[in-house]
Design a protein around this motif. Structure first.
Motif, PDB file in Angstrom:
ATOM      1  N   GLY A 147       5.704  -5.758 -12.247  1.00  0.00           N
ATOM      2  CA  GLY A 147       6.601  -5.940 -13.562  1.00  0.00           C
ATOM      3  C   GLY A 147       6.069  -5.848 -14.816  1.00  0.00           C
ATOM      4  O   GLY A 147       6.844  -6.177 -15.709  1.00  0.00           O
ATOM      5  N   ASN A 148       5.045  -4.847 -14.908  1.00  0.00           N
ATOM      6  CA  ASN A 148       4.588  -4.548 -16.377  1.00  0.00           C
ATOM      7  C   ASN A 148       5.528  -3.746 -17.226  1.00  0.00           C
ATOM      8  O   ASN A 148       5.919  -2.728 -16.640  1.00  0.00           O
TER       9      ASN A 148
ATOM     10  N   GLN B 297      -1.509   2.063 -11.697  1.00  0.00           N
ATOM     11  CA  GLN B 297      -0.246   2.380 -12.529  1.00  0.00           C
ATOM     12  C   GLN B 297       0.891   1.872 -11.641  1.00  0.00           C
ATOM     13  O   GLN B 297       1.756   1.240 -12.032  1.00  0.00           O
ATOM     14  N   SER B 298       0.635   2.275 -10.415  1.00  0.00           N
ATOM     15  CA  SER B 298       1.852   2.131  -9.472  1.00  0.00           C
ATOM     16  C   SER B 298       1.875   0.454  -9.314  1.00  0.00           C
ATOM     17  O   SER B 298       2.895  -0.044  -9.137  1.00  0.00           O
TER      18      SER B 298
ATOM     19  N   HIS C  38       9.460   8.750 -15.194  1.00  0.00           N
ATOM     20  CA  HIS C  38       9.115   9.385 -14.063  1.00  0.00           C
ATOM     21  C   HIS C  38       8.540   8.544 -12.954  1.00  0.00           C
ATOM     22  O   HIS C  38       8.953   8.440 -11.905  1.00  0.00           O
ATOM     23  N   LEU C  39       7.556   7.532 -13.417  1.00  0.00           N
ATOM     24  CA  LEU C  39       7.026   6.632 -12.666  1.00  0.00           C
ATOM     25  C   LEU C  39       8.282   5.780 -11.996  1.00  0.00           C
ATOM     26  O   LEU C  39       8.185   5.546 -10.819  1.00  0.00           O
TER      27      LEU C  39
ATOM     28  N   ALA D 151       0.750  -1.277   0.189  1.00  0.00           N
ATOM     29  CA  ALA D 151       0.001  -0.070   0.000  1.00  0.00           C
ATOM     30  C   ALA D 151       0.877   1.386   0.077  1.00  0.00           C
ATOM     31  O   ALA D 151       0.700   2.238  -0.902  1.00  0.00           O
ATOM     32  N   SER D 152       1.880   1.191   0.894  1.00  0.00           N
ATOM     33  CA  SER D 152       2.824   2.404   0.978  1.00  0.00           C
ATOM     34  C   SER D 152       3.523   2.604  -0.441  1.00  0.00           C
ATOM     35  O   SER D 152       4.054   3.757  -0.655  1.00  0.00           O
ATOM     36  N   MET D 153       3.645   1.672  -1.174  1.00  0.00           N
ATOM     37  CA  MET D 153       4.360   1.877  -2.395  1.00  0.00           C
ATOM     38  C   MET D 153       3.557   2.331  -3.541  1.00  0.00           C
ATOM     39  O   MET D 153       3.882   3.208  -4.564  1.00  0.00           O
TER      40      MET D 153
END
Lengths: 356, 358
Positions: B59-60, B52-53, B68-69, B39-41
């Motif tokens: 590993g997408n 997205q995160s 940037h991500l 969750a924190s990530m």
């Protein structure tokens, strides 16, 4: 803690047996004046006068020492009299008023909680006042400490939270303390959060004030406290006399027809008002409310609630530390920083010797 | 404070532990921790949504290719998450240790002045020596924390006057006030430091780099190792020195080791994210409710709770007043204050062990 039986004015004229008390009579009213407490008042009055001379005589520039004291009485150049009469003497007055208010508030809350360590700064009342003053100062966007009512309002909110959460003020001394420490930490982080959201200059000046600082305080900032003391001190004296009976347990005041709960409530209101007003002047000057009543009770003896002596010792402590702060550092050290540095060890000493 | 003795009748019906330990008791902490770490990530400010995160974590390829991500995930959120986990665990374990050595259920590195000592160390370093490197500030924080915890334990274990839990907390308040006075003395006499200080004092995890974290990691590891290796003798300290001696432990030595552990843990945590109060109190309190007997289990639980709570507080810090950040320390103070009140109001909570509970 052991308390000797306080003197009760019961109409049985036995007081001539007590060489250390004067009985003052006015018609059907009479009250006792402790000789030792009177001596303490006189001594502290002299100390306060010395402190006034010191605070006028100490400072930067060449207006120091006897030059400054003479300028106080109008002998000297115009600049000298300006510095002394517009800057230093008003600052002394503000400090003395704030110290007196904090001393009386501390004495009342200690008596209420029947615990020498229960003081407005430890149980969060002062932090409440600081939060109130800061929020009002920031809301008025001047970043200046202004509104006199903000301190008492914040203090009252904090006191209400503490009393509600602790369940009562009188009977559970330790619980009030722990609850108060919790409330104080919460309020403190609220204050720090508010400061972090301001721009640096405003935050800096507010932060310095929040340490306890008397720079730039004058008669106008001392006025609300002076009025507060004039109105509330007589109330406090009347209340304290009845509050003193509660040391003998709950039954004695009830038997004597003293409405203890109402008396306690009145004492709390007075204490919170004075603490809030005192904080409004120079910020939460740490440990004054703890140390002044302890010193006062050592001086005046264990009889009664030494409100006047507490007021005088509070005033003397604040003004002396403020003067000291102008001497010790390269820059001026806020008075609250000095009182924390001196007061922390003092509290430890009180805890470890526990003669209180 | 009375030591536990089997002859006293229990003041209240003894509580059973929340649940009997079983194979589940290993999985619950691990799974909850994994969930919170994930969750924190994925939760945070900025333009990258949770989905997205999450794709990035799984590993997408498309998400991994987004520069940037990639930056947000690896240089912002990853160190933050690791810091929250380790500092939280450290403060939880430190709280547990302090409560045991001082025999005091209200002991907490924040309340007892250990954090204030570490803060003084850091501020002294910046304002007196003008040094502003992370490694130097870690050393300074450790020295400050060591000084403070030595004083706390000296006060707590002075045999001449037995301090009740409350008096010890007051001693901590006095100590913290003295350190804070010295800190403000330094701050008001130098212009540079206040701006940094006012954010740091709130206890925040933003802006900590991976490098800073790695520099502190060995100290955390040392503290946790010391705490776990000496868990049994430290737990025995809560029974009083005489009992501990009778059980074959050396109270004085144990205390020294435990102080070293507290110093490493609290000092490193303060050096990384500022003085965070109440977390040690909260973690140790809950750990004791779950497992009232075994001190080593209490330590592990307190570490787990501390880590989880700090991760949660830090996630909260990112979302509560978006787009701004709220400091995690403030969130903890708002949770911790009421908890202290609850402990103060409950009668049986003012002692470490229930009479007849051992």
């Amino acid at each position: 803690m052991t308390h000797p039986m306080p003197e009760l004015s019961t109409g049985l004229n036995r007081h001539h047996l007590h060489p250390d008390v004067w009985t003052v009579r006015a018609g059907s009213y009479s009250f006792l004046v402790s000789k030792r407490a009177s001596a303490a008042v006189v001594g502290l009055g002299l100390l306060l006068f010395v402190s006034a001379c010191l605070s006028v005589a100490v400072g930067s520039g060449e207006t120091t020492g006897f030059t400054a004291v003479k300028a106080l009485f109008g002998e000297g150049t115009q600049v000298q009299t300006q510095i002394v009469q517009v800057l230093r003497l008003p600052r002394f007055a503000a400090g003395a008023a704030a110290g007196a208010a904090l001393g009386v508030a501390g004495c009342l809350i200690q008596t209420l909680a029947r615990n020498r360590l229960a003081t407005p700064d430890i149980i969060g009342v002062n932090d409440g006042a600081v939060a109130g003053v800061l929020l009002v100062a920031i809301a008025s966007s001047a970043a200046a400490i202004g509104a006199w009512w903000a301190g008492p309002a914040g203090a009252a909110v904090a006191a209400a939270i503490v009393v509600a959460a602790a369940g009562s003020m009188g009977t559970t001394g330790y619980r009030v303390l722990v609850v108060g420490i919790g409330v104080a930490v919460m309020l403190d982080s609220l204050v720090q959060l508010t400061l972090a959201r301001q721009d640096l200059d405003a935050a800096r000046s507010l932060y310095t004030w929040s340490l306890g600082y008397l720079n730039g305080r004058d008669y106008s900032s001392a006025l609300p406290v002076a009025i507060g003391l004039a109105v509330l001190l007589p109330v406090a004296l009347a209340v304290a006399r009845r509050l003193n009976l509660s040391r003998l347990g709950e039954e004695v005041p009830t038997t004597l027809g003293v409405p203890l709960n109402r008396v306690r409530f009145a004492a709390l209101i007075v204490a919170v008002g004075l603490a809030g007003l005192g904080v409004g002047v120079g910020g939460p000057i740490a440990f004054i409310a703890l140390a002044a009543p302890i010193i006062a009770s050592r001086l005046a003896g264990p009889r009664g609630v030494p409100l006047l002596v507490s007021a005088l010792s509070g005033a003397a402590l604040v003004t002396l530390c403020d003067t000291l702060g102008r001497v010790v550092g390269a820059a001026e050290v806020p008075v609250g920083v000095l009182t924390s540095l001196l007061g922390g060890p003092f509290l430890l000493w009180v805890l470890l010797t526990r003669k209180v | 404070m009375k030591n536990a003795s089997a002859t006293l009748p229990p003041k209240q019906p003894t509580r059973t532990p929340l649940k009997k330990r079983s194979a589940m008791s290993v999985w619950v902490p691990l799974l909850s921790l994994a969930f919170l770490l994930a969750a924190s990530m994925v939760i945070g400010g900025g333009e990258h949504g949770i989905w997205q995160s999450a794709k990035f974590l799984l590993g997408n390829a498309e998400a991994r290719a987004n520069d940037h991500l990639h930056m947000v995930m690896t240089t912002l959120r990853l160190p933050r998450t690791l810091v929250a986990l380790s500092a939280g665990a450290a403060l939880g374990i430190a709280g547990c240790l302090l409560q045991s050595i001082t025999r005091n259920p209200l002991a907490d590195p924040g309340l007892m002045g250990v954090n204030a000592g570490a803060a003084l160390g850091v501020v002294a370093l910046i304002s007196l020596f003008g040094v502003d490197s992370s490694s130097a500030s870690i050393v300074a924080a450790l020295l400050g924390a060591l000084g403070a915890s030595l004083i706390v334990v000296a006060i707590a274990s002075s045999t001449k006057n037995k301090l009740t839990p409350l008096h010890l907390v007051l001693a901590g308040v006095a100590l913290a006030a003295t350190f804070r006075g010295a800190t403000s003395f330094l701050l008001t006499s130098s212009d540079v430091s206040y701006d940094r200080y006012r954010y740091w004092i709130l206890g925040s995890l933003s802006g900590i780099s991976t490098g800073e974290f790695l520099a502190v990691l060995p100290i955390f590891a040392l503290g946790i190792a010391l705490a776990l290796i000496f868990a049994r003798p430290t737990g025995a300290l809560a029974l009083g020195d005489d009992v501990a001696t009778a059980l074959g432990h050396r109270p004085a030595t144990t205390r020294v080791v435990a102080i070293m552990a507290v110093t490493c843990l609290a000092g490193a945590a303060v050096a990384l994210c500022g003085p965070i109060a109440f977390l040690g109190l909260l973690a140790a309190f809950v750990a004791r409710r779950i497992e009232p007997e075994k001190f080593s289990v209490q330590l592990l639980l307190a570490g787990w709770i501390g880590g989880c709570v700090l991760i949660l507080a830090d996630i909260g810090a990112r979302v509560i007043i978006r787009p701004y950040e709220a400091p995690a320390g403030v969130i903890l103070a708002v949770i911790g204050g009421p908890l202290l009140i609850v402990i103060a109001r409950s009668r049986g909570m003012m002692t470490l062990r229930r009479p007849g509970g051992h």
